[in-house]
Write a protein that holds these residues in place. Structure first.
Motif, PDB file in Angstrom:
ATOM      1  N   ALA A 198       5.464   4.595   2.032  1.00 26.96           N
ATOM      2  CA  ALA A 198       4.921   5.868   2.504  1.00 26.96           C
ATOM      3  C   ALA A 198       4.805   5.943   4.018  1.00 26.96           C
ATOM      4  CB  ALA A 198       3.544   6.115   1.876  1.00 26.96           C
ATOM      5  N   SER A 199       5.006   4.830   4.712  1.00 31.40           N
ATOM      6  CA  SER A 199       4.781   4.792   6.159  1.00 31.40           C
ATOM      7  C   SER A 199       6.016   4.341   6.907  1.00 31.40           C
ATOM      8  CB  SER A 199       3.613   3.846   6.478  1.00 31.40           C
ATOM      9  OG  SER A 199       3.482   3.643   7.875  1.00 31.40           O
ATOM     10  N   GLU A 200       6.181   4.871   8.118  1.00 23.90           N
ATOM     11  CA  GLU A 200       7.235   4.420   9.023  1.00 23.90           C
ATOM     12  C   GLU A 200       6.649   3.938  10.338  1.00 23.90           C
ATOM     13  OE1 GLU A 200      10.005   7.586   9.447  1.00 23.90           O
ATOM     14  OE2 GLU A 200      10.773   7.419   7.400  1.00 23.90           O
ATOM     15  N   ALA A 201       5.329   3.687  10.352  1.00 28.66           N
ATOM     16  CA  ALA A 201       4.661   3.198  11.553  1.00 28.66           C
ATOM     17  C   ALA A 201       4.836   1.687  11.670  1.00 28.66           C
ATOM     18  CB  ALA A 201       3.177   3.556  11.502  1.00 28.66           C
ATOM     19  N   ASP A 202       4.417   1.128  12.808  1.00 33.28           N
ATOM     20  CA  ASP A 202       4.476  -0.318  12.980  1.00 33.28           C
ATOM     21  C   ASP A 202       3.621  -1.016  11.938  1.00 33.28           C
ATOM     22  OD1 ASP A 202       6.106  -0.257  15.330  1.00 33.28           O
ATOM     23  OD2 ASP A 202       4.347   0.323  16.488  1.00 33.28           O
ATOM     24  N   LEU A 203       2.414  -0.494  11.723  1.00 33.80           N
ATOM     25  CA  LEU A 203       1.467  -1.067  10.774  1.00 33.80           C
ATOM     26  C   LEU A 203       0.921   0.040   9.889  1.00 33.80           C
ATOM     27  CD1 LEU A 203      -0.596  -3.221  13.320  1.00 33.80           C
ATOM     28  CD2 LEU A 203       1.390  -3.961  11.998  1.00 33.80           C
ATOM     29  N   ALA A 204       0.491  -0.322   8.686  1.00 29.88           N
ATOM     30  CA  ALA A 204      -0.069   0.673   7.780  1.00 29.88           C
ATOM     31  C   ALA A 204      -1.178   0.045   6.961  1.00 29.88           C
ATOM     32  CB  ALA A 204       1.014   1.236   6.855  1.00 29.88           C
ATOM     33  N   VAL A 205      -2.274   0.786   6.814  1.00 32.65           N
ATOM     34  CA  VAL A 205      -3.397   0.358   5.987  1.00 32.65           C
ATOM     35  C   VAL A 205      -3.572   1.381   4.874  1.00 32.65           C
ATOM     36  CG1 VAL A 205      -5.866  -0.148   5.908  1.00 32.65           C
ATOM     37  CG2 VAL A 205      -4.532  -0.768   7.935  1.00 32.65           C
ATOM     38  N   GLY A 206      -3.435   0.931   3.636  1.00 32.73           N
ATOM     39  CA  GLY A 206      -3.612   1.809   2.491  1.00 32.73           C
ATOM     40  C   GLY A 206      -5.048   1.829   2.022  1.00 32.73           C
ATOM     41  N   LEU A 207      -5.463   2.945   1.476  1.00 32.98           N
ATOM     42  CA  LEU A 207      -6.801   3.093   0.899  1.00 32.98           C
ATOM     43  C   LEU A 207      -6.664   3.511  -0.550  1.00 32.98           C
ATOM     44  CD1 LEU A 207      -8.643   5.089   3.728  1.00 32.98           C
ATOM     45  CD2 LEU A 207      -8.824   2.640   3.264  1.00 32.98           C
ATOM     46  N   THR A 208      -7.443   2.887  -1.427  1.00 34.79           N
ATOM     47  CA  THR A 208      -7.442   3.252  -2.833  1.00 34.79           C
ATOM     48  C   THR A 208      -8.852   3.145  -3.378  1.00 34.79           C
ATOM     49  OG1 THR A 208      -6.509   2.761  -5.013  1.00 34.79           O
ATOM     50  CG2 THR A 208      -6.924   0.890  -3.558  1.00 34.79           C
ATOM     51  N   ASP A 209      -9.135   3.889  -4.437  1.00 36.87           N
ATOM     52  CA  ASP A 209     -10.469   3.820  -5.040  1.00 36.87           C
ATOM     53  C   ASP A 209     -10.439   3.113  -6.391  1.00 36.87           C
ATOM     54  OD1 ASP A 209      -9.138   5.718  -6.487  1.00 36.87           O
ATOM     55  OD2 ASP A 209     -10.754   7.200  -6.474  1.00 36.87           O
ATOM     56  N   VAL A 210      -9.366   2.371  -6.681  1.00 36.51           N
ATOM     57  CA  VAL A 210      -9.271   1.643  -7.943  1.00 36.51           C
ATOM     58  C   VAL A 210      -9.508   0.154  -7.682  1.00 36.51           C
ATOM     59  CG1 VAL A 210      -7.663   3.317  -8.905  1.00 36.51           C
ATOM     60  CG2 VAL A 210      -6.778   1.274  -7.746  1.00 36.51           C
ATOM     61  N   PRO A 211      -9.931  -0.609  -8.703  1.00 36.77           N
ATOM     62  CA  PRO A 211     -10.101  -2.058  -8.524  1.00 36.77           C
ATOM     63  C   PRO A 211      -8.760  -2.747  -8.343  1.00 36.77           C
ATOM     64  CG  PRO A 211     -10.462  -1.438 -10.813  1.00 36.77           C
ATOM     65  CD  PRO A 211     -10.349  -0.157 -10.047  1.00 36.77           C
ATOM     66  N   VAL A 212      -8.725  -3.714  -7.445  1.00 33.79           N
ATOM     67  CA  VAL A 212      -7.480  -4.369  -7.047  1.00 33.79           C
ATOM     68  C   VAL A 212      -7.568  -5.864  -7.338  1.00 33.79           C
ATOM     69  CG1 VAL A 212      -6.008  -4.950  -5.079  1.00 33.79           C
ATOM     70  CG2 VAL A 212      -6.970  -2.661  -5.284  1.00 33.79           C
ATOM     71  N   ARG A 213      -6.447  -6.426  -7.803  1.00 35.52           N
ATOM     72  CA  ARG A 213      -6.369  -7.864  -8.039  1.00 35.52           C
ATOM     73  C   ARG A 213      -5.149  -8.448  -7.334  1.00 35.52           C
ATOM     74  NH1 ARG A 213      -5.518  -9.382 -14.080  1.00 35.52           N
ATOM     75  NH2 ARG A 213      -5.499 -11.438 -13.121  1.00 35.52           N
ATOM     76  N   HIS A 214      -5.233  -9.763  -7.079  1.00 36.38           N
ATOM     77  CA  HIS A 214      -4.086 -10.507  -6.552  1.00 36.38           C
ATOM     78  C   HIS A 214      -4.084 -11.858  -7.238  1.00 36.38           C
ATOM     79  CE1 HIS A 214      -1.071 -12.127  -3.883  1.00 36.38           C
ATOM     80  NE2 HIS A 214      -1.875 -13.106  -3.505  1.00 36.38           N
ATOM     81  N   ARG A 215      -3.081 -12.076  -8.094  1.00 37.59           N
ATOM     82  CA  ARG A 215      -3.020 -13.294  -8.902  1.00 37.59           C
ATOM     83  C   ARG A 215      -4.306 -13.422  -9.711  1.00 37.59           C
ATOM     84  NH1 ARG A 215      -0.261 -17.137  -4.220  1.00 37.59           N
ATOM     85  NH2 ARG A 215       1.673 -15.933  -4.062  1.00 37.59           N
ATOM     86  N   ASP A 216      -5.079 -14.497  -9.507  1.00 34.05           N
ATOM     87  CA  ASP A 216      -6.302 -14.702 -10.290  1.00 34.05           C
ATOM     88  C   ASP A 216      -7.532 -14.101  -9.622  1.00 34.05           C
ATOM     89  OD1 ASP A 216      -4.883 -16.105 -12.220  1.00 34.05           O
ATOM     90  OD2 ASP A 216      -5.160 -18.025 -11.198  1.00 34.05           O
ATOM     91  N   LEU A 217      -7.372 -13.495  -8.471  1.00 35.24           N
ATOM     92  CA  LEU A 217      -8.498 -12.906  -7.757  1.00 35.24           C
ATOM     93  C   LEU A 217      -8.650 -11.444  -8.167  1.00 35.24           C
ATOM     94  CD1 LEU A 217      -7.735 -14.357  -4.214  1.00 35.24           C
ATOM     95  CD2 LEU A 217      -9.195 -15.313  -5.990  1.00 35.24           C
TER      96      LEU A 217
END
Length: 333
Positions: A77-96
């Motif tokens: 969704a972004s073409e900038a150098d950096l991008a920070v996404g915002l979401t209101d759903v619970p997020v996981r990464h592997r076992d975290l």
């Protein structure tokens, strides 16, 4: 006070994934401006359910969304150098599970989840968003250390997040502003910070671009040695061009970066097919020399599978060689 002078600031987008509170977007943009000095653009990304299937977690009451899929949506969704996404759903990464945020250390995208930020005292919502956005920006700039008295401090629980510092500590800030180590275009990472390969074991994940990149970007340099020395002048020329490009208006930079991503994608595709074709030809030639005949259909399909794998690894090796050479030779020692 912003980290970077006006003539050297990355463009940053805040990407809303789904139904994100407007106050979260406003707080994120304010945090970006206070931290980087850049007026952040706003982008609308797809709802999380369109890019990731929610999955149950053993130690979480609600279904969790895979952070990797959300990060890909932010990048698209972004073409900038950096991008920070915002979401209101619970997020996981592997076992975290139920992460507050996750970003690629030395990468260009991060995501912050506001799912738990309105628990308890609602007036702290903005403060929690600001801390996580600033922390993830630090991750993107290459700060992988975690310690007390800094916004990078581990904070797996809301009360720890509320007690943590709201800004970078003196040491981290000095690394970000010192001319010797400060992030520079086009990668925008502190020069003495290697990419790390995993996330923190807390609610503030930090991850590498991927585990494969680290080795493929460094091992080729060991193999080719002085063969890459002719790239020195080219790499430094690209670095100077990138520094000049960072002074252009944001709209022009977005166009340049979009074109670069398009070219990078199709270059990777071309390299993939080139290495795959070379692998097939090498396999057929070797088989005919050893067996004195052409391979059967089943064996040929097996060779094709191996060639496809060789094509993938080959294009990664070639890209890694270029990136590794750039990182070593782009700046004067």
């Amino acid at each position: 006070m912003a980290l970077f002078p006006p003539e050297r600031r990355p463009t940053v987008d805040v990407v809303a994934l789904g139904d994100v509170p407007s106050r979260a977007v406003a707080t994120a943009r304010t945090t970006v401006e206070e931290t980087v000095g850049t007026v952040a653009g706003t982008r609308r990304g797809p709802p999380p359910a369109e890019v990731a299937e929610p999955t149950p977690a053993e130690f979480a009451a609600d279904d969790q969304y895979d952070a990797g899929s959300l990060l890909e949506a932010v990048a698209d969704a972004s073409e900038a150098d950096l991008a920070v996404g915002l979401t209101d759903v619970p997020v996981r990464h592997r076992d975290l599970t139920s992460l507050f945020g996750l970003g690629y250390v030395g990468g260009d995208v991060a995501v912050v989840s506001t799912y738990r930020f309105d628990e308890g005292e609602d007036e702290r919502f903005d403060e929690r968003v600001a801390k996580q956005v600033r922390k993830q920006l630090g991750r993107l700039f290459g700060l992988e250390s975690t310690h007390e008295g800094c916004v990078l401090e581990e904070a797996p629980f809301l009360h720890r997040l509320d007690e943590s510092a709201a800004d970078f500590c003196t040491d981290c800030r000095e690394r970000l502003v010192d001319p010797e180590t400060a992030p520079r275009p086009p990668e925008w990472i502190v020069r003495d910070s290697p990419t790390v390969a995993d996330a923190d074991a807390d609610g503030n994940g930090g991850a590498s671009d991927d585990d494969l990149d680290l080795s493929l970007r460094t091992l080729p340099l060991l193999a080719v040695g002085v063969a890459v020395l002719p790239l020195v002048a080219l790499a430094r020329g690209v670095a100077r061009l990138s520094a000049w490009e960072s002074t252009l208006p944001a709209g022009v930079r977005r166009l340049i970066h979009g074109s670069y991503r398009y070219l990078r994608f199709w270059t990777a595709v071309a390299l993939f097919f080139l290495f795959a074709l070379l692998a097939v030809l090498a396999e057929l030639s070797l088989y005919e020399r050893l067996a004195g005949s052409e391979p059967g259909v089943r064996l040929f399909w097996g060779m094709l599978v191996v060639a496809l794998g060789s094509g993938y690894l080959g294009q990664r090796w070639a890209r890694g060689l270029v990136v590794g050479a750039y990182r070593v030779f782009a700046y004067e020692p």
